[in-house]
Design a protein around this motif. Structure first.
Motif, mmCIF file in Angstrom:
data_model
loop_
_atom_site.group_PDB
_atom_site.id
_atom_site.type_symbol
_atom_site.label_atom_id
_atom_site.label_comp_id
_atom_site.label_asym_id
_atom_site.label_seq_id
_atom_site.Cartn_x
_atom_site.Cartn_y
_atom_site.Cartn_z
ATOM 1 N N TRP A 169 -4.114 2.784 5.140
ATOM 2 C CA TRP A 169 -3.132 3.833 4.934
ATOM 3 C C TRP A 169 -2.770 4.503 6.268
ATOM 4 O O TRP A 169 -1.603 4.747 6.557
ATOM 5 N N ARG B 224 0.790 3.998 -2.969
ATOM 6 C CA ARG B 224 0.349 5.369 -2.674
ATOM 7 C C ARG B 224 1.491 6.375 -2.758
ATOM 8 O O ARG B 224 1.418 7.366 -3.470
ATOM 9 N N ARG C 80 0.938 4.400 7.918
ATOM 10 C CA ARG C 80 1.637 5.634 8.290
ATOM 11 C C ARG C 80 2.042 5.615 9.752
ATOM 12 O O ARG C 80 3.156 6.023 10.106
ATOM 13 N N HIS D 200 -8.287 3.643 3.139
ATOM 14 C CA HIS D 200 -7.957 4.779 4.011
ATOM 15 C C HIS D 200 -7.527 4.294 5.400
ATOM 16 O O HIS D 200 -6.559 4.820 5.968
ATOM 17 N N LEU E 292 0.833 -1.204 0.000
ATOM 18 C CA LEU E 292 0.000 0.000 0.000
ATOM 19 C C LEU E 292 0.869 1.255 0.000
ATOM 20 O O LEU E 292 0.601 2.203 -0.744
ATOM 21 N N VAL E 293 1.921 1.264 0.809
ATOM 22 C CA VAL E 293 2.827 2.413 0.841
ATOM 23 C C VAL E 293 3.483 2.598 -0.523
ATOM 24 O O VAL E 293 3.593 3.715 -1.029
ATOM 25 N N PHE F 28 -6.428 6.757 -3.778
ATOM 26 C CA PHE F 28 -7.071 5.739 -2.944
ATOM 27 C C PHE F 28 -8.087 4.934 -3.747
ATOM 28 O O PHE F 28 -8.233 3.733 -3.541
#
Length: 188
Positions: free
Chosen positions: A175, A150, A179, A172, A146-147, A157
């Motif tokens: 994410w 994105r 993070r 979301h 995902l990182v 998204f």
């Protein structure tokens, strides 16, 4: 209306996976604009710390990808994500080489270009970020992917949700979790 005689992207991917060198080249040409946009993003994030141009980075990444056998990309987005990872690896290797003491790595040059200085901040601790991503990949490979999608590929998204077959809300949440885990890893 005339029929387009160029093969579809899926057909090119299938032929490239089967080892057809011409299909690999045609696939590269079909995705060149998007790959160049990814390369520009990597060069921009490196700020003034890198003298590679986006085109050079793109071509170096292509050489890395083309030399690999048995790569499988189920769709365009997976190919772009893989290409982005290859570019990120090249940028990190370049930055490590520039920091080497034998090349004057202790010397730093400053510029008055504030935008570049701000853009360089994310890669200021490139080794720490790479280590944090590697640790995340061992504990939760889906979050590490995902990182990549994105941050490094620049997918939205909505695009990530479509790639992974998830709802946008779930993406979301993941994410935010990724993070948080990266922030904790970088704080240590």
């Amino acid at each position: 209306m005339a029929q387009d005689s160029t093969p579809s992207l899926a057909a090119l991917v299938a032929s490239a996976e089967a080892g057809d060198a011409a299909a690999k080249d045609a696939l590269f040409a079909a995705l060149y604009a998007e790959l160049h946009r990814l390369a520009e993003g990597h060069v921009y994030r490196a700020g003034g710390n890198i003298t590679l141009g986006a085109t050079t980075l793109l071509h170096e990444a292509y050489l890395r990808i083309a030399d690999r056998d048995s790569l499988a990309f189920p769709d365009r987005n997976r190919f772009l994500a893989y290409a982005s990872r290859a570019m990120r690896g090249l940028v990190l290797n370049y930055l490590r080489g520039r920091r080497a003491e034998k090349r004057g790595g202790e010397l730093t040059f400053t510029t008055l270009d504030e935008q570049r200085a701000i853009a360089a901040e994310p890669l200021a601790n490139a080794d720490a970020l790479e280590a944090a991503l590697a640790a995340l990949a061992t504990t939760d490979p889906a979050l590490a992917e995902l990182v990549d999608l994105r941050f490094f590929c620049g997918f939205t998204f909505d695009e990530i949700a479509a790639i992974r077959g998830l709802s946008v809300r779930t993406v979301h949440r993941e994410w935010a979790k990724a993070r948080l885990l990266l922030h904790e890893a970088l704080a240590d």
